[in-house]
Design an enzyme around this catalytic site. Structure first.
Site, PDB file in Angstrom:
ATOM      1  N   HIS A 180       0.835  -1.240  -0.174  1.00 57.80           N
ATOM      2  CA  HIS A 180       0.166   0.096  -0.081  1.00 57.80           C
ATOM      3  C   HIS A 180       0.853   1.207   0.144  1.00 57.80           C
ATOM      4  O   HIS A 180       0.928   1.947   0.985  1.00 57.80           O
ATOM      5  CB  HIS A 180      -0.751  -0.011   1.323  1.00 57.80           C
ATOM      6  CG  HIS A 180      -2.080   0.701   1.006  1.00 57.80           C
ATOM      7  ND1 HIS A 180      -2.266   1.914   0.886  1.00 57.80           N
ATOM      8  CD2 HIS A 180      -3.502   0.450   1.133  1.00 57.80           C
ATOM      9  CE1 HIS A 180      -3.544   2.533   0.868  1.00 57.80           C
ATOM     10  NE2 HIS A 180      -4.184   1.293   0.919  1.00 57.80           N
ATOM     11  N   GLU A 310      -1.443   0.637  -5.757  1.00 59.07           N
ATOM     12  CA  GLU A 310      -1.672  -0.479  -5.455  1.00 59.07           C
ATOM     13  C   GLU A 310      -1.766  -1.637  -6.466  1.00 59.07           C
ATOM     14  O   GLU A 310      -2.824  -1.747  -6.861  1.00 59.07           O
ATOM     15  CB  GLU A 310      -2.625  -1.040  -4.419  1.00 59.07           C
ATOM     16  CG  GLU A 310      -2.602   0.186  -3.358  1.00 59.07           C
ATOM     17  CD  GLU A 310      -4.005   0.333  -2.487  1.00 59.07           C
ATOM     18  OE1 GLU A 310      -4.503  -0.638  -1.976  1.00 59.07           O
ATOM     19  OE2 GLU A 310      -4.549   1.533  -2.360  1.00 59.07           O
TER      20      GLU A 310
END
Length: 345
Positions: A180, A310
């Site tokens: 992330h 991501e």
């Protein structure tokens, strides 16, 4: 090539170690054992100083004082699973839920909440830190146990490769990891000088809880059309921010980048490749009070200060056909790679 280690904090009874990897060009990354977190990506500047192009925090505990999942390893499954439910081999499973009755980013027992064991390695042209952990069904609520490995490698092309592997046991389960990572390539407090290109013709329609409806939409004549470089901030303003999934690849590792992020002022650029079917972009439209990134020197973070990119299989793939295969079969090993290459224009 150099490797350095230091203990940085004792967090909730866990001794958290920071591992720094340095290449021959002076580029450097650091990772934390807690969350197998990518803590820094330091690149040399023309001023002789190193600049961190990731958003990060000074202390490991600060990563858990908010819900940003900042630069942490996400698993077993990235994104949202609707109602925390799925069917596998005719059996329905109910996972622990942690957001509006859905399971987000592996739930509250996911990868990012674990303190990982580690080793390091080096070759002539690269240095690596290898995180490893036995993932237990009792911990995260997903079926089955497996051995998870997260490897960060920095090479002399200023390229970071993250490899996520799972070696499964006797029960089928799910595996769809990501990092992330939040980027801000500039010396500014915002994204106003950034341009973005995404190799995508389609994006997912989402419901009010950001769960895919199953419909795949064309990017033509929408704010989601990043097939050519365009101002990221202008697109954010037009769309009131992004928390969206783009369709990026077919089977196999992409020969072309899935996304390129560029700061037009400094010339810094990150090029990302992945073999996944999806790219989730989150532009952080809101920030909780008291969040202070290291780069802000004590000032509060602001909305849209960074962009999370991501790379993964598409969200809720287990409940949607053709979103990507995230099933980990009995005694199977699966590995996914994401590469981030830094260049300076």
């Amino acid at each position: 090539m150099d490797i350095f280690r230091s203990v940085v904090e004792n967090y909730e009874g866990h001794v958290v170690t920071k591992i720094n990897l340095v290449n021959d060009n002076g580029a450097e990354i650091s990772c934390l054992t807690m969350g197998a977190t990518w803590n820094e990506f330091l690149v040399p500047g023309e001023d002789g100083k190193k600049h961190n192009v990731l958003l990060n925090f000074d202390q490991p505990s600060e990563y858990y004082a908010n819900s940003l999942c900042c630069c942490q390893s996400i698993g077993r499954v990235a994104g949202r699973i609707k109602n925390g439910q799925f069917t596998l081999n005719g059996k329905q499973y109910q996972l622990p839920t942690n957001e509006n009755g859905n399971t987000l980013h592996g739930g509250d027992g996911g990868f990012r909440f674990l303190n990982w064991g580690y080793t390091t390695s080096r070759t002539e042209n690269s240095v690596s830190v290898i995180f490893q952990k036995h993932i237990k069904e009792e911990r995260d609520g997903f079926p089955g146990n497996f051995l998870a490995t997260v490897i960060y490698t920095l090479d002399n092309k200023n390229r970071v490769t993250i490899s996520y592997s799972a070696l499964n046991g006797e029960e089928e389960t799910l595996f769809n990891p990501t990092c992330h990572a939040y980027f801000n390539l500039s010396d500014r407090h915002d994204l106003t000088t950034h341009s973005l290109q995404i190799n995508s013709h389609e994006y997912l329609q989402l419901d009010d809880e950001l769960i895919p409806t199953g419909r795949v939409l064309q990017v033509d004549d929408t704010p989601y059309d990043f097939r050519k470089f365009k101002s990221l901030q202008q697109a954010i303003d037009e769309n009131q921010g992004f928390d969206d999934a783009f369709v990026v690849n077919g089977p196999g590792m992409a020969t072309e980048p899935i996304v390129v992020l560029r700061d037009n002022e400094s010339g810094r650029q990150i090029t990302i490749k992945s073999e996944g079917t999806g790219l989730v972009m989150y532009t952080m439209p809101e920030v909780a009070d008291g969040v202070k990134f290291s780069r802000d020197h004590g000032e509060d973070a602001i909305p849209c200060e960074g962009v999370a990119l991501e790379a993964q299989q598409l969200p809720d793939a287990i409940n949607n056909e053709n979103f990507g295969d995230i099933v980990l079969k009995k005694n199977e090993k699966k590995t996914y790679h994401i590469t981030y290459e830094f260049t300076q224009k």
